[in-house]
Design an enzyme around this catalytic site. Sequence first.
Site, PDB file in Angstrom:
ATOM      1  N   LYS A  20       0.992  -1.170   0.046  1.00 23.87           N
ATOM      2  CA  LYS A  20       0.032  -0.288   0.006  1.00 23.87           C
ATOM      3  C   LYS A  20       0.862   1.283  -0.078  1.00 23.87           C
ATOM      4  CE  LYS A  20      -1.963  -1.026   3.924  1.00 23.87           C
ATOM      5  NZ  LYS A  20      -1.224  -2.211   4.126  1.00 23.87           N
ATOM      6  N   ARG A  95      -9.884   0.389   8.511  1.00 20.88           N
ATOM      7  CA  ARG A  95      -9.482  -0.906   8.875  1.00 20.88           C
ATOM      8  C   ARG A  95     -10.151  -1.536   9.692  1.00 20.88           C
ATOM      9  NH1 ARG A  95      -3.468   0.057   8.580  1.00 20.88           N
ATOM     10  NH2 ARG A  95      -2.294  -1.591   9.207  1.00 20.88           N
ATOM     11  N   ARG A 167      11.138  -1.617  11.416  1.00 24.93           N
ATOM     12  CA  ARG A 167      10.160  -1.043  12.143  1.00 24.93           C
ATOM     13  C   ARG A 167       9.934  -2.109  13.498  1.00 24.93           C
ATOM     14  NH1 ARG A 167       5.122   0.137   8.199  1.00 24.93           N
ATOM     15  NH2 ARG A 167       4.225  -0.706   9.907  1.00 24.93           N
ATOM     16  N   ARG A 178      -0.140  -9.157  13.152  1.00 21.94           N
ATOM     17  CA  ARG A 178      -0.701  -7.950  12.235  1.00 21.94           C
ATOM     18  C   ARG A 178      -1.506  -8.618  11.029  1.00 21.94           C
ATOM     19  NH1 ARG A 178       4.557  -5.233  10.793  1.00 21.94           N
ATOM     20  NH2 ARG A 178       3.150  -3.933   9.287  1.00 21.94           N
TER      21      ARG A 178
END
Length: 220
Positions: A20, A95, A167, A178
Site C-alpha cells: 500500500k 481498517r 520497524r 498483524r
Amino acid sequence: MNARDNTLYVILLGAPGAGKGTQAVLLSQQARLVHLASGDLFREVRQQDTEIGRLVKSYYDKGELVPDDVTIRMILERLSQPDCQSGCLLDGFPRTLQQALALDDAFHAQGKRIERVVSIAVERAELLRRLGGRWLCQRCGASYHTVSAPPKVGGTCDRCGGELYQRADDTEETAKNRLDVYDRQTAPLVDYYRTRDVLAEVNGQGQVESVQAAVVAALR
Ligand code: AP5
C-alpha cells in the site's frame, strides 16, 4: 474523478506488506494527491511522551489496531485540513467496519464520496517475507529489502546516506499477529466496498512496476 466537485478520494486496502505504502508514494507523485498514511501518523504520535503517545505505542508495538475512537478522530481531523480538500490517497484507513462507517458519514455530510477502493492481494508467505526483510531510512523514509532490494552499503540509504532501521512491529511474531488482525478486522471491508460498487481488486504479487500499472488501470 468526481465530476461534481473535481475531488478524488481513493482508499488503498491490503494486508500489512501488500505494498500500500509503496504504491501510494508512486501514485501521489503521479496524481499530485496527498498521501495520508494512518501508520505514519501513529509512528509520529507513538514517539511522544504523552498519554496519547503511550496509548498508541501500547497497541502499535503489539501489532494491534489503535482503538477506533482515537483513530477516527485523528484521521477525520487530518482529512479536514486544506491540503486534503481536493482529494487524497488513504493508506491504512479505514481498517474496521466502524472506521468505514465513520468515514462514510463524514463524507456524506460534506457531499464527498470515495471514488475507488483498490484492494491489493498478496499471499501470506510473501507478506511475511517482505515484512521480515524490510529496512527503512531514518532520514528520507526510503524502503529497502535485505533480499529483493538491498542497499549498496549495508545499513545506509543509497539516496541520502541516512541510517537504516527496522520497524518495531516488523518482528516475526508481531508481523504474524498483524496479518491475523488484518484477516479478522480488515478483510471484511473488501465485501463492504464490493457491495458499494467501488472496489477494484489487484494482484500485488508481481514487480512494483507491474502492480503500479494494475493500480493505475483500476483507477481509470
Ligand atoms: P501501517 O503502517 O499502516 O502498516 P501496515 O498496514 O501493517 O502496512 P505496512 O506499512 O507494513 O505495509 P504496506 O502495505 O504499506 O507495504 P509497503 O509498501 O511498506 O500500520 C502500522 C500500525 O499502525 C498498525 O499495526 C496499527 O497498530 C496502527 N494503525 C494504522 N492504521 C490504523 C487504523 N486505521 N486503525 C487502527 N490502527 C491503525 O511494502 C512492504 C515491503 O515490501 C517493503 O519492503 C517494500 O519495499 C516491499 N514491496 C512492496 N511492493 C513490493 C512488490 N511488488 N514486490 C516486492 N516487494 C515489494
